[in-house]
Design an enzyme around this catalytic site. Structure first.
Site, PDB file in Angstrom:
ATOM      1  NE  ARG A  45      34.291  40.823  41.822  1.00 53.68           N
ATOM      2  CZ  ARG A  45      34.353  39.500  41.845  1.00 53.68           C
ATOM      3  NH1 ARG A  45      33.385  38.794  42.400  1.00 53.68           N
ATOM      4  NH2 ARG A  45      35.344  38.851  41.312  1.00 53.68           N
ATOM      5  N   GLY A  46      33.205  40.748  38.431  1.00 54.76           N
ATOM      6  CA  GLY A  46      33.453  39.429  37.875  1.00 54.76           C
ATOM      7  C   GLY A  46      32.906  39.433  36.463  1.00 54.76           C
ATOM      8  NE  ARG A  88      35.268  47.276  36.284  1.00 55.66           N
ATOM      9  CZ  ARG A  88      35.783  46.280  37.015  1.00 55.66           C
ATOM     10  NH1 ARG A  88      34.988  45.384  37.574  1.00 55.66           N
ATOM     11  NH2 ARG A  88      37.094  46.181  37.170  1.00 55.66           N
ATOM     12  CD  GLN A 195      38.675  42.110  43.537  1.00 58.76           C
ATOM     13  OE1 GLN A 195      39.812  42.011  43.998  1.00 58.76           O
ATOM     14  NE2 GLN A 195      38.373  42.993  42.604  1.00 58.76           N
ATOM     15  CG  ASP A 236      38.301  40.285  33.858  1.00 60.44           C
ATOM     16  OD1 ASP A 236      39.089  39.732  34.628  1.00 60.44           O
ATOM     17  OD2 ASP A 236      37.221  40.782  34.243  1.00 60.44           O
ATOM     18  CG  ASN A 246      41.938  36.984  35.526  1.00 58.63           C
ATOM     19  OD1 ASN A 246      40.720  37.217  35.488  1.00 58.63           O
ATOM     20  ND2 ASN A 246      42.501  36.333  36.517  1.00 58.63           N
TER      21      ASN A 246
END
Lengths: 339, 339
Positions: A45-46, A88, A195, A236, A246
């Site tokens: 992720r990220g 996503r 996270q 994001d 984000n």
């Protein structure tokens, strides 16, 4: 150095981020569908890391293709491009990386499928290398904005784990730390997926970056007491006007920073900017499963009968952002991004 | 009706709030030290509930005393008063209830120890009854501030579980719901101890109050989208000028409500007001164990090596509070409380 995404000759090896900080276990992806699963289930992720992993997913799809002519090869690739794109919706780096891989394929239609394989793998490796280089450049630019003995607050994980290595917002923190400018990093735990507590704290503990984990709700009190000099987060997706999607919670931090007169910075590679979107209102916001809020690991924390709302991102209006740090330099408002 | 605190002839029976929502289990306290433990370990929590439980703790101490003369009896009581006062520092209702029990004892020094026993138990029962009555009055006053089809956001648990019954802020929500004015209650999960997800959601599910649980960090995005009509919380201590200490995260919500032009209400019995303190800067803020942040139940969520900061409360300046709802009516700024 923490390397969460590694090409191993014929497959992609990911550090499984769902298991951190309890265990450091790698997950192997031998085909593009496993990469898509890894993205969907947050093994990787990220925003930048998703882009890099997806690029390798396309490279794997190219290897999987049994096509002997370009049109069949492209058709196989399109299936993977579509499947990876459906994982996503919010982080634009995913679509940016897929589009770049697709363009490379089209530009090299004269090559044989075998040659195309090699070319696409080279492109994925280039995307990976460029991401680390971009992060280091962001670190250089961003560290200049950090005062001496800074107390920095960050949200989510934007470190080596969220990228190909080094990190975006956490890369700026790393750069500031290596220059001796960091007094303390406040790590927002970042509910619901944690996270911050799980990943950012793990990176900090591993590298000796002075830090303290807090419940997200404690950030406001720290600001009121003058214990935060600046806030920095990743992104994001950034619209042309600078509005920034984000991790959920970022917008609240920006309002709080604004209320307390604390600078609020965003650090992200240029590939996070989506100039096709005029404003943040157009950014699609992923809503994730209720179980992320209702459970922590296997632990139930709310009644099964209670409905849950679980948006994964929010949008911070450009007006609340002091500056956006990219590998090309530091941008200040008014923002007007184009490719 | 949910009754979290019950006198059972010779002992205090508490609904153990640490186990909710997974199991409804009662904890018996046969002496004052067990009551002190229950307060310290959060088996019973919530400012008014702590006050009520502590009053019963004093009644138990009176039963335990083997004294035959008043001075010895008072000396025994003072040990319990001191021990109960040392459990938690922020909520003033604890000290208010202990002081009231002490005053009753002193006023009735002419009674025999046996008679004093009965008198102190009667006082604890009165404190309990008065708390429920105060909550119902708050509900009446507060419900008038709630518009039709209201979407209300609340933090922590301020319901039947946090009081002798009915609740403060959640009592206002209950009253609004019973008048058909509640569209939805947004329940902040309230990290780190999750009183919102565990307790408020449990009360709502049990009584059919329409609600949705969110991660605390989602509140800002809901406000930005116009999905919150008002915010209401309880209080642990209110200074003479209206500054209000409450569960960590309350201050951030007040800043966010202010930024979005949303009314921010506090509901609390008059016993929560501490007119001896001129401002919130003088309210002692409890810092609790790192394990509350580092773990959820038995689940480790941050590296053991990572330091944690865990303040249990924050202070909301009076300037951010639209009104304070008490059993005596609704107070609006500027606040200037006295007994």
């Amino acid at each position: 150095m923490i390397a969460p995404i590694r090409w191993a000759g014929d497959r992609l090896v990911l550090l499984d981020q769902r298991r951190l900080p309890l265990e450091e276990k790698e997950q192997e992806c031998a085909d593009w569908r496993q990469v898509a699963d890894a993205i969907r289930t947050l093994a990787v992720r990220g925003a930048p890391a998703i882009g890099v992993a997806a690029a390798f997913g396309v490279a794997l799809a190219a290897r999987e293709s049994r096509a002997t002519v370009f049109d069949d090869f492209l058709a196989d690739l399109e299936v993977a491009l579509k499947g990876l794109a459906a994982t996503r919706p919010t982080a634009v780096n995913l679509f940016w990386a897929l589009e770049r891989m697709r363009r490379v394929c089209l530009e090299h239609h004269a090559l044989s499928p075998d040659q195309l394989n090699a070319r696409l793998l080279a492109e994925a490796l280039a995307i990976q290398d460029e991401d680390v280089a971009a992060n280091r450049a962001m670190g250089e630019h961003g560290a200049r904005l950090v005062p001496d003995r800074a107390r920095i607050l960050t949200h989510c994980n934007t470190g080596a784990l969220a990228t190909a290595g080094y990190g975006t917002a956490l890369g700026v923190v790393r750069a500031a730390h290596s220059r001796g400018r960091l007094d303390l990093l406040w790590v927002n735990e970042t509910r619901p997926v944690l996270q911050g507590a799980r990943l950012t704290a793990w990176e900090c503990a591993k590298e000796g970056i002075p830090h303290r984990v807090i419940s997200d709700v404690a950030a406001a009190a720290l600001m009121a007491r003058g214990q935060v000099d600046l806030v920095i987060t990743g992104a994001d997706r950034i619209a042309a006007n600078g509005d920034t999607a984000n991790k959920i919670g970022t917008y609240g931090l920006a309002v709080l920073a604004n209320h307390h007169g604390i600078p609020f910075y965003v650090a992200a590679p240029f590939s996070t900017i989506d100039p096709a979107l005029a404003s943040g209102a157009l950014i699609p916001i992923e809503e994730r499963d209720a179980s992320e809020v209702r459970r922590v690991g296997s632990q139930l924390i709310a009644p099964e009968a209670s409905p849950v709302y679980n948006p994964a991102f929010d949008v911070t209006p450009a007006a609340l952002i002091t500056a956006i740090i990219t590998e090309r330099g530091v941008y200040r408002p008014p923002f007007a991004f184009s490719r």
